[in-house]
Design an enzyme around this catalytic site. Sequence first.
Site, mmCIF file in Angstrom:
data_model
loop_
_atom_site.group_PDB
_atom_site.id
_atom_site.type_symbol
_atom_site.label_atom_id
_atom_site.label_comp_id
_atom_site.label_asym_id
_atom_site.label_seq_id
_atom_site.Cartn_x
_atom_site.Cartn_y
_atom_site.Cartn_z
ATOM 1 N N TYR A 71 -3.736 -9.664 7.219
ATOM 2 C CA TYR A 71 -5.079 -9.919 6.676
ATOM 3 C C TYR A 71 -5.367 -11.412 6.696
ATOM 4 O O TYR A 71 -4.459 -12.228 6.527
ATOM 5 C CB TYR A 71 -5.174 -9.427 5.230
ATOM 6 C CG TYR A 71 -5.201 -7.914 5.091
ATOM 7 C CD1 TYR A 71 -6.382 -7.217 5.279
ATOM 8 C CD2 TYR A 71 -4.058 -7.198 4.769
ATOM 9 C CE1 TYR A 71 -6.427 -5.830 5.142
ATOM 10 C CE2 TYR A 71 -4.091 -5.808 4.630
ATOM 11 C CZ TYR A 71 -5.285 -5.135 4.821
ATOM 12 O OH TYR A 71 -5.327 -3.775 4.688
ATOM 13 N N ASN A 106 4.748 2.852 3.901
ATOM 14 C CA ASN A 106 3.761 1.799 4.108
ATOM 15 C C ASN A 106 4.143 0.591 3.268
ATOM 16 O O ASN A 106 4.464 0.740 2.077
ATOM 17 C CB ASN A 106 2.370 2.295 3.667
ATOM 18 C CG ASN A 106 1.352 1.176 3.562
ATOM 19 O OD1 ASN A 106 0.803 0.738 4.565
ATOM 20 N ND2 ASN A 106 1.102 0.682 2.342
ATOM 21 N N GLU A 107 4.137 -0.569 3.877
ATOM 22 C CA GLU A 107 4.450 -1.808 3.137
ATOM 23 C C GLU A 107 5.612 -1.584 2.174
ATOM 24 O O GLU A 107 5.487 -1.839 0.972
ATOM 25 C CB GLU A 107 3.208 -2.333 2.402
ATOM 26 C CG GLU A 107 2.130 -2.787 3.356
ATOM 27 C CD GLU A 107 1.008 -3.615 2.718
ATOM 28 O OE1 GLU A 107 0.979 -3.757 1.485
ATOM 29 O OE2 GLU A 107 0.166 -4.103 3.482
ATOM 30 N N GLU A 152 -8.360 4.974 3.371
ATOM 31 C CA GLU A 152 -7.453 5.137 2.221
ATOM 32 C C GLU A 152 -8.212 5.708 1.029
ATOM 33 O O GLU A 152 -9.424 5.502 0.894
ATOM 34 C CB GLU A 152 -6.853 3.761 1.862
ATOM 35 C CG GLU A 152 -5.879 3.827 0.693
ATOM 36 C CD GLU A 152 -5.033 2.558 0.543
ATOM 37 O OE1 GLU A 152 -5.362 1.528 1.145
ATOM 38 O OE2 GLU A 152 -4.032 2.638 -0.195
ATOM 39 N N GLU A 161 -2.831 -2.645 9.864
ATOM 40 C CA GLU A 161 -3.929 -3.038 8.971
ATOM 41 C C GLU A 161 -4.252 -4.468 9.327
ATOM 42 O O GLU A 161 -3.348 -5.317 9.364
ATOM 43 C CB GLU A 161 -3.505 -2.959 7.498
ATOM 44 C CG GLU A 161 -3.254 -1.542 7.031
ATOM 45 C CD GLU A 161 -2.888 -1.449 5.534
ATOM 46 O OE1 GLU A 161 -3.256 -2.345 4.755
ATOM 47 O OE2 GLU A 161 -2.223 -0.469 5.171
ATOM 48 N N GLN A 188 -11.049 -1.425 6.374
ATOM 49 C CA GLN A 188 -10.898 0.010 6.500
ATOM 50 C C GLN A 188 -12.199 0.577 7.046
ATOM 51 O O GLN A 188 -13.149 -0.167 7.214
ATOM 52 C CB GLN A 188 -10.562 0.633 5.170
ATOM 53 C CG GLN A 188 -9.227 0.137 4.603
ATOM 54 C CD GLN A 188 -8.721 0.955 3.401
ATOM 55 O OE1 GLN A 188 -9.274 1.971 3.005
ATOM 56 N NE2 GLN A 188 -7.640 0.482 2.788
HETATM 57 O O1 AHR Z 1 -6.056 -2.040 2.657
HETATM 58 C C1 AHR Z 1 -5.803 -2.259 1.318
HETATM 59 C C2 AHR Z 1 -4.309 -2.383 1.011
HETATM 60 O O2 AHR Z 1 -3.799 -3.496 1.693
HETATM 61 C C3 AHR Z 1 -3.441 -1.256 1.498
HETATM 62 O O3 AHR Z 1 -3.408 -0.211 0.602
HETATM 63 C C4 AHR Z 1 -2.102 -1.891 1.625
HETATM 64 O O4 AHR Z 1 -1.312 -1.288 2.622
HETATM 65 C C5 AHR Z 1 -2.425 -3.340 1.918
HETATM 66 O O5 AHR Z 1 -1.735 -4.192 1.090
#
Ligand code: AHR
Length: 518
Positions: A273, A205-206, A58, A324, A375
């Site tokens: 996450y 995205n999101e 990103e 992610e 990432q």
């Molecule tokens: O990876 C960092 C951020 O985490 C990304 O931009 C987003 O998609 C997620 O919330």
Amino acid sequence: MGLKLSRRQFVGSTAALSLSAVIPRSLLAASSATQRFVLRTDAAIGVVRPEFHSHFAEHLGSCVYGGLWVGKKSPIPNIEGYRKQAIEYLRELGVPVLRWPGGCYADDYHWRDGIGPAEQRPKRVNIHWGGYVEDGSFGTHEFIGLCRLIGSDPYLAGNVGSGSPRELRDWIEYCNMPSGSTLAEERIKNGVAEPFRVRYWGVGNENWGCGGWMRPEVYANLYRQFSVYLREYGGTKPFLVASGPNGNDRKWTRGFMDTLEGGVPGGLSMHYYENGPDRATEFSADHVDQQLSIFKRVEEAVMEQRALLDSYRDGNKVGLILDEWGVWDKIPPEDEKRYGKLWMQSTMRSAVAAGLGLNIFNRQADKLFMCNIAQIVNVLQSLLLTDGPDGKSCIRTTTYYAFALFKPHRSKTAVRVETQDASPLALSTSASKAQNELVITFVNPRHDTDLEIDCTIQGTTAREAKAQILHDPDWNACNTFENPNRVAPQPYPVAVEGSKLRLDLPRLSIATVTLKTA
Ligand code: AHR
């Protein structure tokens, strides 16, 4: 650890090593337990798609600018502007798919800002990641060039939050139309005659958050509208990835699928996450346990989201994508100031977390389509770190090495492993097979317990074995610019005889055993 093995029982390249030479005395004295399990080579799960080992880059901190891309005039060794050392490391590991340009950045990115002569590209403010001014010098051509250099399939995340169906359809035509149309000719004028043939396209995205803060029904209606215009050019059919749930949010997936009423996407993007309350290199023992034990939830999410999708008409055609994932620890402002936004170290604990995730993907190989860790360089649980955007050093993290230990599973068929212990910090295993080869990976997430592995292989017998281990008893151990190979894979002794495999697995370790089978 009480494993007594005669020399004859050691097979393969590590035969000459004795256990006590490899495992420190302090560990041999530590708390230990025996884990028995059965490896069922006759019970196939599905193919371990190489795409499970994919990545995400990103425009955030020093991931793209300064990490992957230093520019052609940089004093940092580069290949046409790409950081040479990073390219070499990534090539060596193999990056099946690379997703770009975000993340949150994707829904504020307008692709036309990143094409044409670099000096004429407009300067835009990156509103999500610190408000710095982007010069657009890394755009579509530079991204495709990177994918070609490291051998990845490109995955472009389109803008739904602040973009339009027309903008996204035009990006696809610009990339994939061979020639003849104004957009194809513009690409050719910008230096690339061959179409880019980009297959994977994210439709936002999101969109429940930074991608427009939408309700699932609102996003689903937009998805329906966008998808009408996202077409095949020059024989490249776009594989559309819809914005999926945050973790195991069933409400989002249900709202989306209910509103679609048919016309399903190729993939649904779930983000998951695992937060960490401490700085990566300063974890307390309790927090290590806390973070590693909640990893089980990722597996539950994969199973539940898959079942939910399958409950819809044509839902089984939607590939579940963990778009992610990874650990997101506390990031001190001084690290961000020095190295870039969301710059985070990877430690032995992070590697174990990666190993837990990668084992889940093998075990759930029939339910997943692709997984992209967040990432690739310098941001969150990255594979590589540089000492800031202008730093010359580029090192491989513990997470890079965790991925390296899983590489032998790629394209093999995952098979069932039956274990006794289902507790949150239990030994994690997965296995895969191909003709005459069996690969098993063990992850010990306990920081206070060494394990004796006693495995019965069903359905075949082993002839020869070799193993590699990634291990450090200090969960905060990491590779640094001063000591870049502190935590790296080492050969490790393993004993096999017929259908029996035995191995001592120290606390906080990942071991991959490769067996030649009869
Ligand atoms: O990876 C960092 C951020 O985490 C990304 O931009 C987003 O998609 C997620 O919330």
